[in-house]
Design a protein around this motif. Structure first.
Motif, short mmCIF file in Angstrom:
data_model
loop_
_atom_site.label_atom_id
_atom_site.label_comp_id
_atom_site.label_asym_id
_atom_site.label_seq_id
_atom_site.Cartn_x
_atom_site.Cartn_y
_atom_site.Cartn_z
N VAL A 73 1.17 -1.56 0.37
CA VAL A 73 0.45 -0.27 -0.10
C VAL A 73 0.60 1.38 -0.12
O VAL A 73 0.22 1.97 -0.52
CB VAL A 73 -0.70 -0.25 1.14
N TYR A 114 -6.92 -0.92 1.46
CA TYR A 114 -7.11 -0.24 1.62
C TYR A 114 -7.94 0.03 3.65
O TYR A 114 -7.17 0.68 4.26
CB TYR A 114 -7.81 0.79 0.77
N ARG A 173 -5.74 6.02 -3.83
CA ARG A 173 -4.42 5.54 -3.58
C ARG A 173 -4.13 7.23 -2.72
O ARG A 173 -3.52 7.73 -3.42
CB ARG A 173 -4.14 5.97 -5.17
#
Length: 377
Positions: free
Chosen positions: A17, A74, A351
């Motif tokens: 991530v 996420y 993102r």
């Protein structure tokens, strides 16, 4: 989302991530070996990434590409991997991440400068806060104007409806009437009174409350120090406190206000917003359908700590509004006392640097709540 990951899986998901946030490029095992000291081979990382993909936390945009986080990935990152006490998997023993605290202090310092201005208008404060939020988060910032409900208590009455049941009636200066039906706590049989006696007691209590509360705003009632009640009315104190507070909270149900928006041009340069149609739908939402967005960012989850706002993170498909289902919305409320009067949020791609964004939203909400001591209700 309940997904149990091993320490190794957590570390590799964390690194994936972080790397994707920084590069916007699908992540391969070699990149993680080169950039992060995970203590395992490239083959092991590939195997773990395959497990994470099967779990729905990563996916491959193309067969020959590396992997990128899914909305679920996420979510695990936000819920489990960036808590304040999280140890940075690539850091040396004994070091703990402090970026959240550092960013929070940075927001606080910048907002403090605003409050030192001679012109302390509320609109100036919120406009400046919105710009600081956009600059520090790299996202679109969203700050709602505060609620303007300032209804004043004109009259208050307690009425016995039946044995053990009482109605609280409040009339405001606009001649609006609000009522709350409530049950008295069980009274021992030896101390029970005749209905006529209770009626007289309720009238005495009503007179007492009117003398103390008439002319006060509902916001003041919601934050009243109920220890001021005289000793002879302690028997009524707890249920009155709960009932009046609940009634005023319900009466102060939020209504949509203007949203200050900053940082649109910066965030729309991100690669996730390369499609013109997607950009147009987001801008249309921000400009033409603010009432829908307002309801979403003002929606506050229950907090275990009374009066303590929580930061809400909605990732991708968790957002009910179609134009932002590929975005992340992070929000919290700012308050006057214990009453939420406005909201603070940032909107960006999934993102995004969650640690930074959560820190700046939380700090901005806390500081705006504190700032309301400068302004009259």
């Amino acid at each position: 989302m309940e997904v149990q990951l091993t320490n190794r899986q957590q570390h590799i998901l964390w690194a994936t991530v972080r790397h994707y946030i920084a590069t916007a490029e699908p992540v391969g095992s070699k990149a993680l070996v080169d950039e992060y000291d995970l203590g395992v081979s490239s083959a092991t990382i590939r195997n773990v990434m395959g497990v994470l993909e099967k779990s729905g936390l990563l996916y491959q945009p193309h067969a020959s590409a590396g992997r990128i986080p899914s909305d679920s990935g996420y979510r695990i990152y936000v819920d489990q991997l960036i808590t304040p006490s999280l140890r940075d998997p690539s850091a040396s023993s004994g070091h703990r991440a402090t970026r959240t605290e550092t960013l929070g202090r940075e927001v606080e310092v910048e907002l403090q400068k605003l409050l030192q201005w001679e012109d302390r208008s509320l609109e100036t404060l919120l406009q400046g806060a919105a710009q600081i939020l956009a600059t520090l988060s790299g996202c679109i910032s969203l700050i709602t104007m505060p609620q303007t409900t300032t209804a004043i208590v004109r009259h208050l009455q307690l009425v016995q409806i039946e044995a053990g049941r009482i109605m609280l009636i409040v009339v405001t200066d606009g001649y609006e009437t609000h009522s709350k039906l409530m049950d008295l706590s069980p009274i021992p049989e030896e101390t029970q009174r005749e209905p006529e006696v209770i009626d007289r007691e309720l009238q005495i209590v009503s007179n007492f409350l009117n003398s103390h509360l008439r002319g006060r705003s509902l916001l003041e009632l919601a934050n009243l120090d109920w220890t001021e009640l005289d000793q002879e009315f302690q028997r009524y104190g707890e249920f009155l406190k709960n009932s009046v507070t609940e009634l005023t909270r319900r009466t102060l149900a939020p209504t949509a206000t203007q949203i200050m928006v900053r940082g649109v041009s910066e965030v729309l340069r991100q690669p996730e917003f390369s499609q013109l149609q997607q950009v147009q739908t987001i801008i249309h939402l921000l400009e033409e359908e603010q009432d829908q967005l307002w309801r979403l960012i003002f929606e506050e989850p229950e907090s275990e700590d009374v009066g303590k706002p929580k930061v809400t993170v909605r990732i991708g498909a968790e957002n009910p509004l179609e134009p932002i289902r590929t975005c992340t919305l992070i929000s919290s409320t700012y308050r006057r006392g214990s009453i939420p009067v406005g909201s603070v949020g940032v909107l960006g791609p999934t993102r995004l640097d969650y640690e930074s964004a959560i820190a700046v939203v939380a700090s901005a909400a806390d500081y705006l709540s504190e700032a309301f001591s400068y302004f009259n209700p």
